[in-house]
Design an enzyme around this catalytic site. Structure first.
Site, PDB file in Angstrom:
ATOM      1  N   GLU A   1       2.431   3.860  -4.321  1.00 19.40           N
ATOM      2  CA  GLU A   1       2.000   2.703  -4.634  1.00 19.40           C
ATOM      3  C   GLU A   1       2.832   1.878  -5.422  1.00 19.40           C
ATOM      4  O   GLU A   1       3.001   0.760  -5.268  1.00 19.40           O
ATOM      5  CB  GLU A   1       0.623   2.719  -5.539  1.00 19.40           C
ATOM      6  CG  GLU A   1      -0.590   3.232  -4.653  1.00 19.40           C
ATOM      7  CD  GLU A   1      -1.250   2.404  -3.688  1.00 19.40           C
ATOM      8  OE1 GLU A   1      -2.539   2.952  -3.124  1.00 19.40           O
ATOM      9  OE2 GLU A   1      -0.771   1.360  -3.445  1.00 19.40           O
TER      10      GLU A   1
ATOM     11  N   ASP B   1      -1.170  -0.134   5.314  1.00 17.75           N
ATOM     12  CA  ASP B   1      -1.702   1.253   5.416  1.00 17.75           C
ATOM     13  C   ASP B   1      -0.961   1.949   6.623  1.00 17.75           C
ATOM     14  O   ASP B   1      -0.862   3.085   6.510  1.00 17.75           O
ATOM     15  CB  ASP B   1      -3.149   1.169   5.402  1.00 17.75           C
ATOM     16  CG  ASP B   1      -3.885   2.596   5.499  1.00 17.75           C
ATOM     17  OD1 ASP B   1      -4.255   3.016   6.448  1.00 17.75           O
ATOM     18  OD2 ASP B   1      -3.741   3.322   4.587  1.00 17.75           O
TER      19      ASP B   1
ATOM     20  N   HIS C   1      -9.016  -0.302   2.987  1.00 16.56           N
ATOM     21  CA  HIS C   1     -10.013   0.069   4.172  1.00 16.56           C
ATOM     22  C   HIS C   1     -11.162  -0.801   4.342  1.00 16.56           C
ATOM     23  O   HIS C   1     -12.221  -0.204   4.561  1.00 16.56           O
ATOM     24  CB  HIS C   1     -10.373   1.655   4.060  1.00 16.56           C
ATOM     25  CG  HIS C   1      -9.150   2.507   3.771  1.00 16.56           C
ATOM     26  ND1 HIS C   1      -8.066   2.623   4.743  1.00 16.56           N
ATOM     27  CD2 HIS C   1      -8.790   3.098   2.833  1.00 16.56           C
ATOM     28  CE1 HIS C   1      -7.071   3.526   4.151  1.00 16.56           C
ATOM     29  NE2 HIS C   1      -7.499   3.783   3.029  1.00 16.56           N
TER      30      HIS C   1
ATOM     31  N   ASP D   1       0.858  -1.144  -0.125  1.00 16.13           N
ATOM     32  CA  ASP D   1      -0.087   0.042   0.078  1.00 16.13           C
ATOM     33  C   ASP D   1       0.987   1.237   0.075  1.00 16.13           C
ATOM     34  O   ASP D   1       2.055   1.277   0.465  1.00 16.13           O
ATOM     35  CB  ASP D   1      -0.865  -0.049   1.213  1.00 16.13           C
ATOM     36  CG  ASP D   1      -2.083   1.055   1.093  1.00 16.13           C
ATOM     37  OD1 ASP D   1      -2.664   1.326   2.060  1.00 16.13           O
ATOM     38  OD2 ASP D   1      -2.313   1.355  -0.150  1.00 16.13           O
ATOM     39  N   GLY D   2       0.239   2.201  -0.571  1.00 16.07           N
ATOM     40  CA  GLY D   2       1.243   3.753  -0.454  1.00 16.07           C
ATOM     41  C   GLY D   2       0.208   4.732  -0.554  1.00 16.07           C
ATOM     42  O   GLY D   2      -1.085   4.817  -1.096  1.00 16.07           O
TER      43      GLY D   2
ATOM     44  N   ASP E   1      -4.156  -2.736  -3.399  1.00 17.86           N
ATOM     45  CA  ASP E   1      -5.560  -2.135  -3.554  1.00 17.86           C
ATOM     46  C   ASP E   1      -5.511  -0.897  -4.575  1.00 17.86           C
ATOM     47  O   ASP E   1      -6.500  -0.062  -4.677  1.00 17.86           O
ATOM     48  CB  ASP E   1      -5.955  -1.416  -2.330  1.00 17.86           C
ATOM     49  CG  ASP E   1      -5.192  -0.246  -1.499  1.00 17.86           C
ATOM     50  OD1 ASP E   1      -5.277  -0.078  -0.401  1.00 17.86           O
ATOM     51  OD2 ASP E   1      -4.171  -0.006  -2.415  1.00 17.86           O
TER      52      ASP E   1
END
Length: 528
Positions: A425, A516, A506, A387-388, A452
């Site tokens: 990302e 995250d 999320h 994640d980023g 994601d």
């Protein structure tokens, strides 16, 4: 070859050294010089045969007779002037460092791509025939497998800072407002030399991930003005260790001005390596077997001028190039990222910068934690979550990733002071796959990546093929953003057996949430 009409921005000592070679170049014509000191600019023009002088840099950029400009001002405005010159349609040769930090340099390279202009960093070592001969010896295996690199560039220049009470520093090297200090002025040479050796040792066609740094360590001594005056730097690659130093307050003749590259079958020694006129090849027993010497025809600047003119001649004859193959944009950027990492280690930030800088995709430090039996660890498969994100887009950014292999959870994270969501990302995915590729136990196993970001998942799975086919242009015929990171990710993706899976962010997915959290901590770090 048609002569190139040059303009020089700045009229200081470096500009004078460059002009000495330029005035003797058969491919060059001395057109104009720009200096905000009219008396200094006029004297410079008369001495070196320039026909016109300007007090404004913009006036020089607007001169229709000027084909190319050499930027020789203090470091802190290299990037802005390079971009202005490119936008004015000039080919640009900018004195090293071409930019103070990686973000500035990326802006220059992006400007060259969007305008189609030619840009080259004037890091004269890379064009030096003796240095290139040393790299040839390494590529051909003359010293076996490279194991270590040592390079020092230490000089002593007086600290003329007695005017500090008035806010003025006589010597620019001690002026932090001008990005003074040892690292950017002389430290860039041992760093660039080390990176060039690692690339040569990896061989022609080396994969990008083979050149990643595993670790950067540095300590420094600083002057009262805040600049670094002595830096000791250690760079660890997969199997090569580089020990480097640079200084502006330490000198002992030529003792701390040489480079040695040592391998399993011998070594290469370069006296005064950054301006080498001799290279020596030794056996493992220390017996000198070969020497290559090439004295300068003028002062060494002639080689970068010759290469720059050669590239512009190719462009005039229809070859579509925006960089020199002897010192590419990516090679220049790699060096500046290392300088950023060193500055993070020694906590050196220039007043005109809002945040500190540290290396991003090159750092691969994994934290190890046992995990529960929620997953099937009997499988050889490696599971990855990434994640980023950033605050502001652009703004302070961070990335995080989790690698799960053999019942153990590994995490790593990183960030940048000014970036975008998409770059973070991409960086998370690069970090994870690079760590896997560098692990001899992992790299042949299947990898399941859960991400994601539809941007990364779709880009690497399908869009990238069309981008490459169309010369890195998107469906709207515009240059693909973040090409530098896409190229790295593509190499890793092709090297490994990767399956890409999209997950909703999320949504309570344990490892996605952990990524995250890692990324958010990095954002907070760079938001301070």
């Amino acid at each position: 070859m048609k002569k190139i009409t040059w303009g020089i921005v700045g009229a200081g000592n470096i500009a004078a050294s460059f002009a000495a070679s330029l005035s003797q170049s058969e491919f060059s014509d001395c057109g104009a010089v720009a200096s905000r000191d009219s008396e200094r600019g006029g004297a410079f023009a008369r001495k070196w045969g320039f026909r016109r002088t300007y007090m404004s840099y913009d006036e020089l950029f607007a001169d229709p007779d000027i084909d190319a400009v050499y930027i020789a001002t203090p470091h802190m405005n290299h990037a802005a002037l390079s971009v202005a010159a490119l936008r004015a349609g000039k080919a640009v040769l900018c004195e090293k460092p071409a930019a103070v930090n990686a973000k500035e340099l990326q802006n220059i390279h992006e400007c060259a791509r969007t305008t189609g202009g030619f840009f080259m960093e004037a890091l004269w070592t890379k064009f030096n025939p003796v240095f290139r001969k040393a790299l040839e010896w390494i590529v051909s295996g003359r010293i076996g497998t490279v194991q270590s690199i040592s390079a020092d560039f230490c000089i002593s220049r007086p600290d003329e800072s007695e005017e500090a009470a008035t806010g003025r520093v006589s010597n620019r090297l001690y002026d932090i407002k001008l990005a003074g200090g040892a690292l950017l002025d002389v430290g860039i040479y041992p760093v660039t030399a080390a990176l060039a050796v690692v690339e040569a040792a990896a061989g022609t066609g080396a994969l990008e991930q083979e050149l990643y740094l595993v670790k950067v360590s540095a300590v420094a001594r600083k002057a009262e003005t805040g600049v670094d005056v002595f830096d000791s730097i250690s760079l660890q690659f997969s199997h090569i260790i580089a020990h480097l130093s640079c200084a502006i307050d330490t000198e002992c003749g030529n003792t701390l001005k040489n480079a040695r590259i040592t391998g399993t079958a011998g070594s290469v020694v370069l006296p005064l390596f950054w301006m080498a006129q001799k290279a020596e090849l030794y056996t493992a027993d220390g017996v000198l077997t070969e020497t290559f010497e090439k004295p300068f025809a003028v002062n060494g600047y002639e080689y970068e001028i010759e290469e720059f003119c050669r590239c512009l001649d190719l462009r005039k004859n229809g070859t579509d190039i925006i960089e020199s193959p002897l010192h590419t944009h990516h090679q220049s950027l790699r060096a500046v990222k290392v300088l950023d990492a060193v500055r993070a280690e020694i906590q050196l930030v220039y007043p005109f910068e809002k945040n500190g800088h540290r290396i991003m995709e090159e750092t691969r430090v994994l934290q190890k934690t046992p995990v529960s039996d929620k997953l099937d660890f009997a499988s050889e498969e490696i599971t990855v979550y990434t994640d980023g994100g950033c605050s502001g887009n652009p703004g302070p950014g961070g990335w995080g990733c989790v690698i799960i292999a053999d019942g153990v959870q590994y995490t790593t994270s990183g960030g940048e002071p000014n970036t975008t969501n998409n770059r973070m990302e991409l960086s998370a995915a690069i970090a994870a796959l690079s760590a896997i590729e560098q692990n001899s136990v992992w790299k042949n196993r299947p990898v399941q990546v859960f991400i994601d970001s539809q941007y990364v998942k779709n880009g690497i799975s399908s869009w990238i093929k069309a981008w490459q086919k169309n010369g890195w242009k998107n469906s709207e015929k515009q240059p693909v953003k973040n090409r530098d990171l896409w190229e790295i990710l593509d190499v890793l993706n092709n090297k490994l057996n990767v399956s890409w899976n999209w997950v909703k962010g999320h949504a309570g997915i344990e490892y996605n949430e952990l990524c995250d959290q890692l990324a958010s901590r990095e954002v907070q770090k760079y938001s301070r």
